[in-house]
Design an enzyme around this catalytic site. Sequence first.
Site, PDB file in Angstrom:
ATOM      1  N   GLY A  46       0.828  -1.197   0.000  1.00  0.00           N
ATOM      2  CA  GLY A  46       0.000   0.000   0.000  1.00  0.00           C
ATOM      3  C   GLY A  46       0.864   1.249   0.000  1.00  0.00           C
ATOM      4  O   GLY A  46       2.071   1.190   0.285  1.00  0.00           O
ATOM      5  N   GLN A  51       2.836   9.912   1.816  1.00  0.00           N
ATOM      6  CA  GLN A  51       4.167   9.302   1.982  1.00  0.00           C
ATOM      7  C   GLN A  51       5.156   9.738   0.906  1.00  0.00           C
ATOM      8  O   GLN A  51       6.354   9.519   1.043  1.00  0.00           O
ATOM      9  CB  GLN A  51       4.052   7.767   1.990  1.00  0.00           C
ATOM     10  N   CYS A  94       5.653  -0.392   7.646  1.00  0.00           N
ATOM     11  CA  CYS A  94       5.360   0.889   6.992  1.00  0.00           C
ATOM     12  C   CYS A  94       6.572   1.289   6.166  1.00  0.00           C
ATOM     13  O   CYS A  94       7.707   1.238   6.652  1.00  0.00           O
ATOM     14  CB  CYS A  94       5.067   1.964   8.043  1.00  0.00           C
ATOM     15  N   LEU A  95       6.311   1.686   4.914  1.00  0.00           N
ATOM     16  CA  LEU A  95       7.416   2.074   4.030  1.00  0.00           C
ATOM     17  C   LEU A  95       8.101   3.343   4.541  1.00  0.00           C
ATOM     18  O   LEU A  95       9.247   3.609   4.180  1.00  0.00           O
ATOM     19  CB  LEU A  95       6.899   2.279   2.604  1.00  0.00           C
ATOM     20  N   HIS A 136      -4.628   1.479   7.929  1.00  0.00           N
ATOM     21  CA  HIS A 136      -3.252   2.002   7.999  1.00  0.00           C
ATOM     22  C   HIS A 136      -3.089   3.165   7.002  1.00  0.00           C
ATOM     23  O   HIS A 136      -2.533   4.216   7.344  1.00  0.00           O
ATOM     24  CB  HIS A 136      -2.288   0.853   7.684  1.00  0.00           C
ATOM     25  N   GLU A 137      -3.597   2.979   5.772  1.00  0.00           N
ATOM     26  CA  GLU A 137      -3.423   4.016   4.738  1.00  0.00           C
ATOM     27  C   GLU A 137      -4.282   5.251   5.032  1.00  0.00           C
ATOM     28  O   GLU A 137      -3.838   6.386   4.821  1.00  0.00           O
ATOM     29  CB  GLU A 137      -3.755   3.452   3.353  1.00  0.00           C
ATOM     30  N   HIS A 140      -2.590   7.374   7.431  1.00  0.00           N
ATOM     31  CA  HIS A 140      -1.569   8.233   6.796  1.00  0.00           C
ATOM     32  C   HIS A 140      -2.182   9.535   6.290  1.00  0.00           C
ATOM     33  O   HIS A 140      -1.584  10.606   6.414  1.00  0.00           O
ATOM     34  CB  HIS A 140      -0.929   7.518   5.604  1.00  0.00           C
TER      35      HIS A 140
END
Length: 184
Positions: A46, A51, A94-95, A136-137, A140
């Site tokens: 994702g 991000q 998480c990226l 999660h997204e 963000h």
Amino acid sequence: MALREILILPDKRLRNIAEPVKKLDAGIRKLIEDMFETMYDAPGIGLAAIQIGITKRVVTLDLAKKEEPKNPHVFINPEIIWSSEERSTYEEGCLSIPETYEEVERPARVKLKYLDAEGAEREIDAEGLLSTALQHEIDHLNGILFIDHLSRLKRDRIIKKFAKAAKRAGPVASTHARPSDSQH
Ligand code: K1U
Ligand code: ZN
């Protein structure tokens, strides 16, 4: 298509709140293409526009396994309209917080409304990894990171580790700093 730089903790831009997309124009289509390229390259399942430093409410997702064909999905202006009382725990990554995995508890199931890549209004009932990844997204998009769901002790330890790595990497390189870069 273009690869975009993924912001890494403690980059303050990760705490920005994204604005709703008003018009699905060429700029948003290009952003979506770039997000998929960046997400697949990372690799991740994702990515939220925040991000890559873009304050728009756009999320890309692909939960297909390595051996399966790609299954790209776009969620524009996603909104959780229902969440279950029941909760479930998943080990999240998480990226923007590389090489860090922690168990996070969230509602087990959610119902979402969003716009698809064509701008059509849609709803989706999600459970399992899809539910976790969407929550999660969407976090963000609201400037929230998965570490904010951990105990203060765990969260502060992670923030400290990344702040230290960024400091060691210096002012320019700090945007790419990972704690493992400084283990020599
Ligand atoms: O938003 C992000 O930072 C992406 C993140 C999404 C996510 C993963 C797990 C639980 C919740 C949300 C990632 O993609 S981390 C990388 C990852 O999970 C993965 C990477 C390659 C193959 C399989 C998984
Ligand atoms: Zn993330």
